[in-house]
Design a protein around this motif. Structure first.
Motif, PDB file in Angstrom:
ATOM      1  N   GLY A 188       0.755  -1.171   0.199  1.00  0.00           N
ATOM      2  CA  GLY A 188      -0.157  -0.048   0.228  1.00  0.00           C
ATOM      3  C   GLY A 188       0.873   1.232  -0.011  1.00  0.00           C
ATOM      4  O   GLY A 188       0.340   2.393  -0.122  1.00  0.00           O
ATOM      5  N   GLU A 189       2.188   1.135   0.130  1.00  0.00           N
ATOM      6  CA  GLU A 189       2.955   2.322   0.362  1.00  0.00           C
ATOM      7  C   GLU A 189       3.605   2.825  -1.126  1.00  0.00           C
ATOM      8  O   GLU A 189       3.808   1.802  -2.134  1.00  0.00           O
ATOM      9  CB  GLU A 189       4.218   1.972   0.923  1.00  0.00           C
ATOM     10  CG  GLU A 189       4.202   2.505   2.388  1.00  0.00           C
ATOM     11  CD  GLU A 189       5.547   2.068   3.267  1.00  0.00           C
ATOM     12  OE1 GLU A 189       6.036   2.416   3.976  1.00  0.00           O
ATOM     13  OE2 GLU A 189       6.390   1.410   2.663  1.00  0.00           O
ATOM     14  N   SER A 190       3.657   3.983  -1.224  1.00  0.00           N
ATOM     15  CA  SER A 190       4.494   4.658  -2.495  1.00  0.00           C
ATOM     16  C   SER A 190       5.877   4.490  -2.206  1.00  0.00           C
ATOM     17  O   SER A 190       6.454   4.278  -0.916  1.00  0.00           O
ATOM     18  CB  SER A 190       4.045   6.014  -2.986  1.00  0.00           C
ATOM     19  OG  SER A 190       4.665   6.745  -1.555  1.00  0.00           O
ATOM     20  N   LEU A 191       6.820   4.736  -3.346  1.00  0.00           N
ATOM     21  CA  LEU A 191       8.187   4.619  -3.013  1.00  0.00           C
ATOM     22  C   LEU A 191       8.565   5.619  -2.041  1.00  0.00           C
ATOM     23  O   LEU A 191       9.347   5.546  -1.111  1.00  0.00           O
ATOM     24  CB  LEU A 191       8.904   4.638  -4.250  1.00  0.00           C
ATOM     25  CG  LEU A 191       9.290   3.441  -5.314  1.00  0.00           C
ATOM     26  CD1 LEU A 191       9.859   3.909  -6.324  1.00  0.00           C
ATOM     27  CD2 LEU A 191       9.417   2.236  -4.590  1.00  0.00           C
ATOM     28  N   GLU A 192       7.900   6.861  -2.338  1.00  0.00           N
ATOM     29  CA  GLU A 192       8.309   8.118  -1.466  1.00  0.00           C
ATOM     30  C   GLU A 192       8.208   7.634  -0.116  1.00  0.00           C
ATOM     31  O   GLU A 192       8.871   8.332   0.722  1.00  0.00           O
ATOM     32  CB  GLU A 192       7.645   9.424  -2.096  1.00  0.00           C
ATOM     33  CG  GLU A 192       7.824   9.712  -3.453  1.00  0.00           C
ATOM     34  CD  GLU A 192       7.279   8.892  -4.438  1.00  0.00           C
ATOM     35  OE1 GLU A 192       6.623   8.041  -4.199  1.00  0.00           O
ATOM     36  OE2 GLU A 192       7.318   9.376  -5.660  1.00  0.00           O
ATOM     37  N   GLU A 193       6.839   7.221   0.183  1.00  0.00           N
ATOM     38  CA  GLU A 193       6.225   6.877   1.539  1.00  0.00           C
ATOM     39  C   GLU A 193       7.449   5.667   2.197  1.00  0.00           C
ATOM     40  O   GLU A 193       7.755   5.937   3.264  1.00  0.00           O
ATOM     41  CB  GLU A 193       4.942   6.287   1.850  1.00  0.00           C
ATOM     42  CG  GLU A 193       3.885   7.348   1.396  1.00  0.00           C
ATOM     43  CD  GLU A 193       2.588   6.975   1.153  1.00  0.00           C
ATOM     44  OE1 GLU A 193       1.537   7.583   1.124  1.00  0.00           O
ATOM     45  OE2 GLU A 193       2.334   5.708   0.795  1.00  0.00           O
ATOM     46  N   ALA A 194       7.594   5.073   1.152  1.00  0.00           N
ATOM     47  CA  ALA A 194       8.675   3.771   2.068  1.00  0.00           C
ATOM     48  C   ALA A 194       9.919   4.431   2.377  1.00  0.00           C
ATOM     49  O   ALA A 194      10.540   4.258   3.207  1.00  0.00           O
ATOM     50  CB  ALA A 194       8.893   2.855   0.965  1.00  0.00           C
ATOM     51  N   VAL A 195      10.759   5.234   1.410  1.00  0.00           N
ATOM     52  CA  VAL A 195      11.962   6.097   1.635  1.00  0.00           C
ATOM     53  C   VAL A 195      11.839   6.771   3.241  1.00  0.00           C
ATOM     54  O   VAL A 195      12.659   6.656   4.085  1.00  0.00           O
ATOM     55  CB  VAL A 195      12.414   6.841   0.497  1.00  0.00           C
ATOM     56  CG1 VAL A 195      13.529   7.743   0.911  1.00  0.00           C
ATOM     57  CG2 VAL A 195      12.650   6.097  -0.578  1.00  0.00           C
ATOM     58  N   ARG A 196      10.690   7.467   2.999  1.00  0.00           N
ATOM     59  CA  ARG A 196      10.743   8.399   4.323  1.00  0.00           C
ATOM     60  C   ARG A 196      10.396   7.764   5.626  1.00  0.00           C
ATOM     61  O   ARG A 196      11.004   8.046   6.680  1.00  0.00           O
ATOM     62  CB  ARG A 196       9.458   9.633   4.291  1.00  0.00           C
ATOM     63  CG  ARG A 196       9.754  10.798   3.134  1.00  0.00           C
ATOM     64  CD  ARG A 196       8.423  11.451   2.965  1.00  0.00           C
ATOM     65  NE  ARG A 196       8.864  12.420   1.671  1.00  0.00           N
ATOM     66  CZ  ARG A 196       9.684  13.396   1.810  1.00  0.00           C
ATOM     67  NH1 ARG A 196      10.185  13.811   2.824  1.00  0.00           N
ATOM     68  NH2 ARG A 196       9.894  13.991   0.554  1.00  0.00           N
ATOM     69  N   ARG A 197       9.541   6.592   5.405  1.00  0.00           N
ATOM     70  CA  ARG A 197       9.287   5.654   6.762  1.00  0.00           C
ATOM     71  C   ARG A 197      10.695   5.160   7.244  1.00  0.00           C
ATOM     72  O   ARG A 197      10.871   5.016   8.242  1.00  0.00           O
ATOM     73  CB  ARG A 197       8.215   4.662   6.412  1.00  0.00           C
ATOM     74  CG  ARG A 197       7.867   3.848   7.584  1.00  0.00           C
ATOM     75  CD  ARG A 197       6.985   2.588   7.157  1.00  0.00           C
ATOM     76  NE  ARG A 197       7.278   1.800   5.979  1.00  0.00           N
ATOM     77  CZ  ARG A 197       8.501   1.137   5.777  1.00  0.00           C
ATOM     78  NH1 ARG A 197       9.140   0.749   6.791  1.00  0.00           N
ATOM     79  NH2 ARG A 197       8.571   0.446   4.655  1.00  0.00           N
ATOM     80  N   GLU A 198      11.588   4.367   6.327  1.00  0.00           N
ATOM     81  CA  GLU A 198      12.601   3.736   6.407  1.00  0.00           C
ATOM     82  C   GLU A 198      13.840   4.408   6.950  1.00  0.00           C
ATOM     83  O   GLU A 198      13.961   3.931   7.914  1.00  0.00           O
ATOM     84  CB  GLU A 198      12.933   2.847   5.210  1.00  0.00           C
ATOM     85  CG  GLU A 198      12.582   1.584   4.744  1.00  0.00           C
ATOM     86  CD  GLU A 198      12.856   0.438   5.879  1.00  0.00           C
ATOM     87  OE1 GLU A 198      13.756   0.489   6.681  1.00  0.00           O
ATOM     88  OE2 GLU A 198      11.766  -0.462   5.918  1.00  0.00           O
ATOM     89  N   VAL A 199      13.767   5.683   6.335  1.00  0.00           N
ATOM     90  CA  VAL A 199      14.652   6.524   7.066  1.00  0.00           C
ATOM     91  C   VAL A 199      14.556   7.133   8.440  1.00  0.00           C
ATOM     92  O   VAL A 199      15.286   6.750   9.453  1.00  0.00           O
ATOM     93  CB  VAL A 199      15.175   7.776   6.156  1.00  0.00           C
ATOM     94  CG1 VAL A 199      16.151   8.661   6.792  1.00  0.00           C
ATOM     95  CG2 VAL A 199      15.775   7.164   4.855  1.00  0.00           C
ATOM     96  N   ALA A 200      13.186   7.260   8.746  1.00  0.00           N
ATOM     97  CA  ALA A 200      12.745   7.470   9.972  1.00  0.00           C
ATOM     98  C   ALA A 200      12.812   6.562  10.923  1.00  0.00           C
ATOM     99  O   ALA A 200      13.230   6.632  12.266  1.00  0.00           O
ATOM    100  CB  ALA A 200      11.354   8.062  10.089  1.00  0.00           C
ATOM    101  N   GLU A 201      12.557   5.248  10.587  1.00  0.00           N
ATOM    102  CA  GLU A 201      12.693   4.294  11.778  1.00  0.00           C
ATOM    103  C   GLU A 201      13.823   3.548  11.750  1.00  0.00           C
ATOM    104  O   GLU A 201      14.345   3.267  13.116  1.00  0.00           O
ATOM    105  CB  GLU A 201      12.001   2.789  10.859  1.00  0.00           C
ATOM    106  CG  GLU A 201      10.529   2.761  10.931  1.00  0.00           C
ATOM    107  CD  GLU A 201      10.092   1.461  10.329  1.00  0.00           C
ATOM    108  OE1 GLU A 201       8.955   1.522   9.792  1.00  0.00           O
ATOM    109  OE2 GLU A 201      10.741   0.758   9.797  1.00  0.00           O
ATOM    110  N   GLU A 202      14.910   3.869  10.779  1.00  0.00           N
ATOM    111  CA  GLU A 202      16.169   3.403  10.997  1.00  0.00           C
ATOM    112  C   GLU A 202      17.290   4.337  11.763  1.00  0.00           C
ATOM    113  O   GLU A 202      17.906   4.191  12.490  1.00  0.00           O
ATOM    114  CB  GLU A 202      17.041   2.718   9.932  1.00  0.00           C
ATOM    115  CG  GLU A 202      16.063   1.750   9.339  1.00  0.00           C
ATOM    116  CD  GLU A 202      16.765   0.981   8.366  1.00  0.00           C
ATOM    117  OE1 GLU A 202      17.828   1.031   7.744  1.00  0.00           O
ATOM    118  OE2 GLU A 202      16.216  -0.218   8.012  1.00  0.00           O
ATOM    119  N   VAL A 203      17.095   5.683  11.545  1.00  0.00           N
ATOM    120  CA  VAL A 203      17.924   6.880  11.868  1.00  0.00           C
ATOM    121  C   VAL A 203      17.098   7.907  12.558  1.00  0.00           C
ATOM    122  O   VAL A 203      17.907   8.761  13.153  1.00  0.00           O
ATOM    123  CB  VAL A 203      18.960   7.091  11.280  1.00  0.00           C
ATOM    124  CG1 VAL A 203      19.983   6.123  10.851  1.00  0.00           C
ATOM    125  CG2 VAL A 203      18.348   7.640   9.699  1.00  0.00           C
ATOM    126  N   GLY A 204      15.853   7.858  12.612  1.00  0.00           N
ATOM    127  CA  GLY A 204      15.001   9.019  13.088  1.00  0.00           C
ATOM    128  C   GLY A 204      15.185  10.199  12.519  1.00  0.00           C
ATOM    129  O   GLY A 204      14.863  11.177  13.064  1.00  0.00           O
TER     130      GLY A 204
END
Ligand SMILES: NC(=O)C1=CN([C@@H]2O[C@H](COP(=O)(O)OP(=O)(O)OC[C@H]3O[C@@H](n4cnc5c(N)ncnc54)[C@H](OP(=O)(O)O)[C@@H]3O)[C@@H](O)[C@H]2O)C=CC1
Ligand SMILES: [Mg+2]
Length: 281
Positions: free
Chosen positions: A166-182
């Motif tokens: 259900g995610e777009s690439l942009e959403e996935a990039v923003r979520r992964e970066v937030a999850e992994e390094v805040g």
């Protein structure tokens, strides 16, 4: 020229059913339009003693030597590496999709190996890959590199993560970066993509990203990463110039993924043009 009789001879010589040729999958074609097929010799499924005996015999017969897939990939040119990953990914997918998940009946491969069909439920199964985003974050002068505990010792790479349904690439990039390094990202720019076979087929989608200059403090998620940090342009450029990971491991210096990995391309692109993450998409 057909290589089929030669392949049948080899299979028979090594005690394998020549019908196994039907398990071949189409992986490409030559400039002269000859079709290229790949076949799993089944050496990993035989008993270990049998397999090692057969491997030794095959090495003599074929005047070559078997090597670890990952090692082989990094020694090949881009074209051959791409053929090898296609072959491995497709053959592994067929091996793991022998049965229909609805009827439980055996599925049947088409000739090219581009799909499998269940004769009972008529469901068509296509080879799958998981979309994965890989992002090189920059604050304008430095870039963010991280390592997982499963990486080879001393290797640092860009941040990667699987896209959620259900995610777009942009959403996935923003979520992964937030999850992994805040970190919260400002700009995002697509760079390139790559099929990646490990551990299963992924489509790696590589992006450059920037953070606002004042907002660079990272909080490393230690459940996902072993370490992460900002690296200067000089440090990264020097690491790119070093080309032997084995001596670097001994020296205790950090090193970057090999040329074939899209992470390497992304980092190289940033070293050559640090502004690439801040340019409009
Ligand atoms: N080619 C290149 O240059 C590079 C390639 N990569 C590749 O990127 C991929 C993703 O990076 P990684 O940091 O591990 O990903 P993530 O940060 O998303 O973390 C992995 C975790 O995500 C969960 N997950 C969600 N969807 C999937 C799925 N479809 N398959 C497997 N796990 C899933 C699993 O968690 P749980 O166990 O909780 O279910 C897994 O442990 C890796 O396969 C790696 O090989 C990474 C760096 C460089
Ligand atoms: Mg990750």
């Amino acid at each position: 020229m057909s290589l089929r009789p030669e392949l049948e001879r080899l299979l028979a010589k090594f005690g394998q059913d020549t019908q196994r040729i039907e398990d071949s999958v189409l992986i490409g074609c030559s400039k002269q339009h000859e079709a290229w097929f790949a076949l799993d010799l089944g050496l990993n499924s035989s008993s270990s003693l049998n397999a090692s005996l057969q491997k030794a015999e095959m090495e003599i017969e074929l005047k070559g030597s078997f090597t670890d897939l990952r090692k082989a990939l990094f020694q090949l040119n881009t074209k051959d590496a791409s053929l090898l990953t296609t072959a491995q990914a497709l053959l592994r997918w067929h091996d793991a999709h022998q049965f229909c998940s609805r009827s439980g009946q055996p599925t049947k491969k088409n000739v090219a190996g581009s799909k499998r069909v269940c004769p009972s439920s008529k469901i068509i199964y296509y080879p799958q890959m998981a979309p994965v985003v890989i992002t090189l974050v920059s604050d304008g002068t430095r870039c963010l590199l991280a390592r997982q505990s499963s990486f080879p010792k001393g290797m640092y790479s860009a941040l990667a993560g699987f896209c959620d349904i259900g995610e777009s690439l942009e959403e996935a990039v923003r979520r992964e970066v937030a999850e992994e390094v805040g970190l919260e990202l400002e700009r995002l720019k697509y760079s390139a993509s790559q099929h990646w076979s490990f551990p299963n087929s992924s489509l790696m989608i590589a992006c450059h990203a920037s953070v606002k200059p004042g907002q660079t403090e990272i909080q490393v998620n230690l459940k996902e990463l072993e370490a992460a940090g900002w690296f200067s342009h000089d440090e990264v450029a020097t690491a790119l110039r070093r080309n032997n990971p084995y001596t670097q491991q001994q020296n205790g210096t950090f090193w970057l993924p090999p040329k074939l990995a899209i992470a390497h391309q992304l980092i190289k692109e940033w070293v050559e043009k640090p502004s690439c993450s801040t340019l409009p998409a």
